[in-house]
Design a protein around this motif. Sequence first.
Motif, PDB file in Angstrom:
ATOM      1  N   MET A   1     -16.093 134.072 152.545  1.00  0.00           N
ATOM      2  CA  MET A   1     -14.593 133.355 151.649  1.00  0.00           C
ATOM      3  C   MET A   1     -15.304 132.205 150.767  1.00  0.00           C
ATOM      4  O   MET A   1     -14.874 130.784 150.675  1.00  0.00           O
ATOM      5  CB  MET A   1     -14.362 132.563 152.914  1.00  0.00           C
ATOM      6  N   ASN A   2     -16.189 132.759 149.748  1.00  0.00           N
ATOM      7  CA  ASN A   2     -16.649 131.886 148.723  1.00  0.00           C
ATOM      8  C   ASN A   2     -15.903 131.630 147.565  1.00  0.00           C
ATOM      9  O   ASN A   2     -16.096 132.735 147.142  1.00  0.00           O
ATOM     10  CB  ASN A   2     -18.323 131.392 148.985  1.00  0.00           C
ATOM     11  N   MET A   3     -15.165 130.335 146.863  1.00  0.00           N
ATOM     12  CA  MET A   3     -14.101 130.762 146.168  1.00  0.00           C
ATOM     13  C   MET A   3     -15.179 129.614 145.021  1.00  0.00           C
ATOM     14  O   MET A   3     -15.197 128.485 145.413  1.00  0.00           O
ATOM     15  CB  MET A   3     -12.605 130.345 146.105  1.00  0.00           C
ATOM     16  N   THR A   4     -14.399 130.261 143.657  1.00  0.00           N
ATOM     17  CA  THR A   4     -15.094 129.533 142.429  1.00  0.00           C
ATOM     18  C   THR A   4     -13.971 128.635 142.432  1.00  0.00           C
ATOM     19  O   THR A   4     -12.558 128.459 143.143  1.00  0.00           O
ATOM     20  CB  THR A   4     -15.730 130.076 141.523  1.00  0.00           C
ATOM     21  N   LYS A   5     -13.818 127.509 142.615  1.00  0.00           N
ATOM     22  CA  LYS A   5     -12.671 126.370 142.083  1.00  0.00           C
ATOM     23  C   LYS A   5     -11.524 126.902 141.034  1.00  0.00           C
ATOM     24  O   LYS A   5     -10.387 126.859 141.605  1.00  0.00           O
ATOM     25  CB  LYS A   5     -13.438 124.984 141.362  1.00  0.00           C
ATOM     26  N   GLY A   6     -12.421 127.521 139.633  1.00  0.00           N
ATOM     27  CA  GLY A   6     -11.148 128.257 139.220  1.00  0.00           C
ATOM     28  C   GLY A   6     -10.014 129.285 139.980  1.00  0.00           C
ATOM     29  O   GLY A   6      -8.945 129.654 139.653  1.00  0.00           O
ATOM     30  N   LYS A   7     -10.776 130.215 141.175  1.00  0.00           N
ATOM     31  CA  LYS A   7     -10.161 131.262 141.930  1.00  0.00           C
ATOM     32  C   LYS A   7      -9.173 130.591 142.585  1.00  0.00           C
ATOM     33  O   LYS A   7      -8.119 130.987 142.912  1.00  0.00           O
ATOM     34  CB  LYS A   7     -11.318 131.996 142.596  1.00  0.00           C
ATOM     35  N   ALA A   8      -9.869 129.585 143.578  1.00  0.00           N
ATOM     36  CA  ALA A   8      -9.648 128.694 144.275  1.00  0.00           C
ATOM     37  C   ALA A   8      -7.346 128.144 143.265  1.00  0.00           C
ATOM     38  O   ALA A   8      -7.018 128.153 144.188  1.00  0.00           O
ATOM     39  CB  ALA A   8      -9.800 127.618 145.148  1.00  0.00           C
ATOM     40  N   ASN A   9      -7.670 127.862 141.970  1.00  0.00           N
ATOM     41  CA  ASN A   9      -6.719 127.369 141.600  1.00  0.00           C
ATOM     42  C   ASN A   9      -5.551 128.110 141.392  1.00  0.00           C
ATOM     43  O   ASN A   9      -3.966 127.976 141.604  1.00  0.00           O
ATOM     44  CB  ASN A   9      -6.904 126.001 140.573  1.00  0.00           C
ATOM     45  N   LEU A  74       3.943 139.183 150.362  1.00  0.00           N
ATOM     46  CA  LEU A  74       3.346 138.996 149.093  1.00  0.00           C
ATOM     47  C   LEU A  74       1.611 137.853 149.094  1.00  0.00           C
ATOM     48  O   LEU A  74       1.495 137.781 148.937  1.00  0.00           O
ATOM     49  CB  LEU A  74       4.326 137.485 148.663  1.00  0.00           C
ATOM     50  N   MET A  75       1.441 137.014 150.373  1.00  0.00           N
ATOM     51  CA  MET A  75       0.245 136.326 150.412  1.00  0.00           C
ATOM     52  C   MET A  75      -0.997 137.312 151.511  1.00  0.00           C
ATOM     53  O   MET A  75      -1.733 136.756 151.063  1.00  0.00           O
ATOM     54  CB  MET A  75       1.192 135.438 151.648  1.00  0.00           C
ATOM     55  N   ASN A  76       0.146 138.345 152.509  1.00  0.00           N
ATOM     56  CA  ASN A  76      -1.442 139.146 152.249  1.00  0.00           C
ATOM     57  C   ASN A  76      -1.395 139.620 151.476  1.00  0.00           C
ATOM     58  O   ASN A  76      -2.861 140.152 150.706  1.00  0.00           O
ATOM     59  CB  ASN A  76      -0.563 140.443 153.457  1.00  0.00           C
ATOM     60  N   LYS A  77      -0.597 140.436 150.696  1.00  0.00           N
ATOM     61  CA  LYS A  77      -0.752 140.565 148.957  1.00  0.00           C
ATOM     62  C   LYS A  77      -1.418 139.825 148.123  1.00  0.00           C
ATOM     63  O   LYS A  77      -3.254 140.372 147.543  1.00  0.00           O
ATOM     64  CB  LYS A  77      -0.159 141.532 148.372  1.00  0.00           C
ATOM     65  N   LEU A  78      -1.802 138.555 148.230  1.00  0.00           N
ATOM     66  CA  LEU A  78      -2.253 137.525 147.239  1.00  0.00           C
ATOM     67  C   LEU A  78      -3.811 137.312 148.283  1.00  0.00           C
ATOM     68  O   LEU A  78      -4.749 137.397 147.281  1.00  0.00           O
ATOM     69  CB  LEU A  78      -1.498 136.246 146.818  1.00  0.00           C
ATOM     70  N   ASP A  79      -3.941 137.206 149.546  1.00  0.00           N
ATOM     71  CA  ASP A  79      -5.072 136.871 150.084  1.00  0.00           C
ATOM     72  C   ASP A  79      -5.993 137.978 149.903  1.00  0.00           C
ATOM     73  O   ASP A  79      -7.070 137.883 149.290  1.00  0.00           O
ATOM     74  CB  ASP A  79      -4.753 136.592 151.097  1.00  0.00           C
ATOM     75  N   LYS A  81      -6.422 139.930 147.259  1.00  0.00           N
ATOM     76  CA  LYS A  81      -6.799 140.516 145.540  1.00  0.00           C
ATOM     77  C   LYS A  81      -7.398 139.010 145.899  1.00  0.00           C
ATOM     78  O   LYS A  81      -8.554 139.167 144.867  1.00  0.00           O
ATOM     79  CB  LYS A  81      -5.765 139.304 145.148  1.00  0.00           C
ATOM     80  N   TYR A  82      -7.546 137.531 146.749  1.00  0.00           N
ATOM     81  CA  TYR A  82      -8.511 136.850 146.265  1.00  0.00           C
ATOM     82  C   TYR A  82      -9.411 136.491 147.034  1.00  0.00           C
ATOM     83  O   TYR A  82      -9.914 136.130 147.819  1.00  0.00           O
ATOM     84  CB  TYR A  82      -8.549 134.910 146.146  1.00  0.00           C
ATOM     85  N   GLY A  83      -9.522 137.754 148.305  1.00  0.00           N
ATOM     86  CA  GLY A  83     -10.776 137.622 149.131  1.00  0.00           C
ATOM     87  C   GLY A  83     -10.574 136.945 150.950  1.00  0.00           C
ATOM     88  O   GLY A  83     -11.553 137.088 151.384  1.00  0.00           O
ATOM     89  N   TYR A  84      -9.068 136.736 150.818  1.00  0.00           N
ATOM     90  CA  TYR A  84      -9.049 136.060 152.421  1.00  0.00           C
ATOM     91  C   TYR A  84      -8.427 137.173 152.894  1.00  0.00           C
ATOM     92  O   TYR A  84      -7.686 137.033 154.860  1.00  0.00           O
ATOM     93  CB  TYR A  84      -7.889 135.270 152.324  1.00  0.00           C
ATOM     94  N   ASP A  85      -9.109 138.084 153.279  1.00  0.00           N
ATOM     95  CA  ASP A  85      -8.175 139.570 153.924  1.00  0.00           C
ATOM     96  C   ASP A  85      -8.737 140.154 155.343  1.00  0.00           C
ATOM     97  O   ASP A  85      -9.028 140.652 155.943  1.00  0.00           O
ATOM     98  CB  ASP A  85      -7.548 140.669 153.085  1.00  0.00           C
ATOM     99  N   GLU A  86      -9.355 138.756 156.039  1.00  0.00           N
ATOM    100  CA  GLU A  86     -10.523 139.102 156.659  1.00  0.00           C
ATOM    101  C   GLU A  86      -9.843 139.062 158.435  1.00  0.00           C
ATOM    102  O   GLU A  86      -8.771 138.350 158.708  1.00  0.00           O
ATOM    103  CB  GLU A  86     -11.149 138.193 157.635  1.00  0.00           C
TER     104      GLU A  86
END
Length: 86
Positions: A1-9, A74-79, A81-86
């Motif tokens: 769950m390591n996200m860069t600040k740009g990805k988090a924004n 939508l949030m499941n797809k977004l998660d 996409k950004y690696g939060y789908d654990e």
Amino acid sequence: MNMTKGKANAYWKINLRYLLVLLFIWFLVSYGAGILFKDTLNQIKIGGFKLGFWFAQQGSMYVFVILIFVYVRLMNKLDKKYGYDE
């Protein structure tokens, strides 16, 4: 769950866009159909009830529940996409 600040924004920007669009749809259905456009909608009947009355009493709740499921999807797809789908 390591996200860069740009990805988090970017993640939160998309999340807020989803929220604003879905809340706007709910506003249109609940306030618009139930109050602003009720006279026009009351010319149509569903199950013996005027459509404007139906939206004010039932329709906005049904749309809200549907929007919850849309938001979850939508949030499941977004998660994912950004690696939060654990």
